[in-house]
Design a protein around this motif. Structure first.
Motif, PDB file in Angstrom:
ATOM      1  N   PRO A 105     -34.529 -85.657  32.072  1.00 56.75           N
ATOM      2  CA  PRO A 105     -34.842 -84.635  30.891  1.00 56.75           C
ATOM      3  C   PRO A 105     -35.016 -83.149  31.271  1.00 56.75           C
ATOM      4  CG  PRO A 105     -36.529 -86.406  31.564  1.00 56.75           C
ATOM      5  CD  PRO A 105     -35.453 -86.622  32.800  1.00 56.75           C
ATOM      6  N   SER A 106     -34.768 -82.820  32.558  1.00 57.01           N
ATOM      7  CA  SER A 106     -34.607 -81.269  32.807  1.00 57.01           C
ATOM      8  C   SER A 106     -33.425 -80.782  32.565  1.00 57.01           C
ATOM      9  CB  SER A 106     -35.272 -80.986  34.329  1.00 57.01           C
ATOM     10  OG  SER A 106     -34.544 -81.552  35.203  1.00 57.01           O
ATOM     11  N   TRP A 107     -32.565 -81.574  32.452  1.00 53.89           N
ATOM     12  CA  TRP A 107     -30.848 -81.017  32.375  1.00 53.89           C
ATOM     13  C   TRP A 107     -30.699 -80.343  31.092  1.00 53.89           C
ATOM     14  CZ3 TRP A 107     -26.886 -81.967  29.268  1.00 53.89           C
ATOM     15  CH2 TRP A 107     -25.891 -81.333  29.677  1.00 53.89           C
ATOM     16  N   PRO A 108     -29.821 -79.383  30.651  1.00 49.97           N
ATOM     17  CA  PRO A 108     -29.380 -78.475  31.723  1.00 49.97           C
ATOM     18  C   PRO A 108     -30.460 -77.498  31.919  1.00 49.97           C
ATOM     19  CG  PRO A 108     -28.491 -78.098  29.372  1.00 49.97           C
ATOM     20  CD  PRO A 108     -29.581 -79.129  29.334  1.00 49.97           C
TER      21      PRO A 108
ATOM     22  N   ARG B 203     -39.540 -80.895  24.805  1.00 47.85           N
ATOM     23  CA  ARG B 203     -38.034 -80.944  25.076  1.00 47.85           C
ATOM     24  C   ARG B 203     -37.960 -82.043  26.135  1.00 47.85           C
ATOM     25  NH1 ARG B 203     -33.485 -79.499  28.289  1.00 47.85           N
ATOM     26  NH2 ARG B 203     -34.810 -79.037  29.898  1.00 47.85           N
ATOM     27  N   ARG B 204     -38.618 -82.090  27.189  1.00 42.86           N
ATOM     28  CA  ARG B 204     -38.657 -83.117  28.034  1.00 42.86           C
ATOM     29  C   ARG B 204     -38.872 -84.407  27.696  1.00 42.86           C
ATOM     30  NH1 ARG B 204     -38.663 -81.858  34.192  1.00 42.86           N
ATOM     31  NH2 ARG B 204     -38.068 -79.667  34.171  1.00 42.86           N
ATOM     32  N   PHE B 205     -39.973 -84.525  26.869  1.00 41.01           N
ATOM     33  CA  PHE B 205     -40.377 -85.764  26.327  1.00 41.01           C
ATOM     34  C   PHE B 205     -39.335 -86.534  25.275  1.00 41.01           C
ATOM     35  CE2 PHE B 205     -42.697 -87.959  22.913  1.00 41.01           C
ATOM     36  CZ  PHE B 205     -43.368 -89.000  23.640  1.00 41.01           C
ATOM     37  N   CYS B 206     -38.793 -85.496  24.597  1.00 39.34           N
ATOM     38  CA  CYS B 206     -37.605 -85.950  23.560  1.00 39.34           C
ATOM     39  C   CYS B 206     -36.313 -86.613  24.565  1.00 39.34           C
ATOM     40  CB  CYS B 206     -37.119 -84.836  22.721  1.00 39.34           C
ATOM     41  SG  CYS B 206     -38.269 -84.474  21.443  1.00 39.34           S
ATOM     42  N   ASN B 207     -36.063 -85.851  25.482  1.00 43.31           N
ATOM     43  CA  ASN B 207     -35.091 -86.340  26.484  1.00 43.31           C
ATOM     44  C   ASN B 207     -35.168 -87.463  27.602  1.00 43.31           C
ATOM     45  OD1 ASN B 207     -33.445 -84.484  25.204  1.00 43.31           O
ATOM     46  ND2 ASN B 207     -33.664 -82.776  26.655  1.00 43.31           N
ATOM     47  N   THR B 208     -36.058 -88.213  27.135  1.00 44.75           N
ATOM     48  CA  THR B 208     -36.626 -89.434  27.792  1.00 44.75           C
ATOM     49  C   THR B 208     -35.540 -90.654  27.767  1.00 44.75           C
ATOM     50  OG1 THR B 208     -38.507 -90.034  26.804  1.00 44.75           O
ATOM     51  CG2 THR B 208     -38.961 -88.742  28.498  1.00 44.75           C
ATOM     52  N   THR B 209     -34.655 -90.472  26.682  1.00 43.53           N
ATOM     53  CA  THR B 209     -33.873 -91.492  26.041  1.00 43.53           C
ATOM     54  C   THR B 209     -32.382 -90.763  26.276  1.00 43.53           C
ATOM     55  OG1 THR B 209     -33.388 -93.103  24.697  1.00 43.53           O
ATOM     56  CG2 THR B 209     -34.198 -91.160  23.952  1.00 43.53           C
TER      57      THR B 209
ATOM     58  N   GLY C  81     -26.814 -85.539  20.754  1.00 42.10           N
ATOM     59  CA  GLY C  81     -28.290 -85.671  20.471  1.00 42.10           C
ATOM     60  C   GLY C  81     -29.449 -85.027  21.601  1.00 42.10           C
ATOM     61  N   TRP C  82     -28.883 -84.491  22.727  1.00 44.70           N
ATOM     62  CA  TRP C  82     -29.750 -84.103  23.733  1.00 44.70           C
ATOM     63  C   TRP C  82     -30.498 -82.955  23.221  1.00 44.70           C
ATOM     64  CZ3 TRP C  82     -30.974 -86.732  27.502  1.00 44.70           C
ATOM     65  CH2 TRP C  82     -31.681 -86.156  28.636  1.00 44.70           C
TER      66      TRP C  82
END
Length: 190
Positions: A16-19, A32-38, A152-153
């Motif tokens: 989730p922290s990338w980039p 942002r990190r929450f959204c990027n857990t998938t 979609g990231w």
């Protein structure tokens, strides 16, 4: 070289922290990190794994109902980020009015503040996400949280003209430029 963590089906789990150069300011980074857990490209989902909520919630099992609430809210936030990137309104309303999430108004020396009054850990997490969105809306940074038009990231668009379209130039931007190059080459050969 470190091996990327994989889910139970062998798909690469998202980091989730990338980039690192597209992080969001203040509490918006939590969103942002929450959204990027998938990973929307391969279907891997941290929240589908047994330890997928570590770092988000206290240790212990998460009920199917709470998992569904978190996943539905994540999908809603992603639709908002996608709408920021495309300029269209989000495709659906909030899935439910987030029952259990409660706030109180507290007076402090510097003014009034909303504080989370929820008892359950899941409701407190949802409350933190809601407060982060409200703060970002107040600061004007909310529309800069965008979903990459290719994968979609979710990233933060820190560009001066707010025109970022990809998660990174080295990943999706490079892919898009390669596709455009191949299209141009095939057109000129005809």
């Amino acid at each position: 070289m470190t091996e990327h963590p994989r889910d139970s089906r062998g798909r690469i789990l998202p980091d989730p922290s990338w980039p690192a150069d597209r992080t969001a300011p203040d509490g918006l980074e939590l969103v942002r990190r929450f959204c990027n857990t998938t990973n929307r490209e391969n279907g891997a989902d941290r929240f589908a794994e047994p330890d997928g909520f570590s770092g988000w919630l206290p240790a212990g099992p998460v009920s199917a109902t709470d998992r569904a609430r978190l996943v539905a809210f994540r999908a809603y936030l992603h639709r908002c980020a996608d709408a920021h990137a495309t300029g269209h309104a989000p495709t659906a309303d909030l899935p439910e009015p987030l029952p259990g999430v409660a706030f109180t108004v507290a007076a402090h020396a510097d003014g009034l503040r909303l504080e989370i009054a929820a008892a359950e850990a899941v409701d407190r997490l949802l409350g933190r996400l809601v407060l982060a969105v409200l703060d970002a809306q107040h600061r004007g940074t909310w529309p800069r949280l965008k979903a990459c038009t290719h994968c979609g990231w979710v990233v933060y668009d820190g560009s001066k003209n707010r025109s970022a379209r990809w998660c990174s130039m080295s990943a999706c931007g490079g892919r898009e430029h390669a596709r455009a190059y191949r299209r141009r080459r095939s057109t000129t050969r005809r």
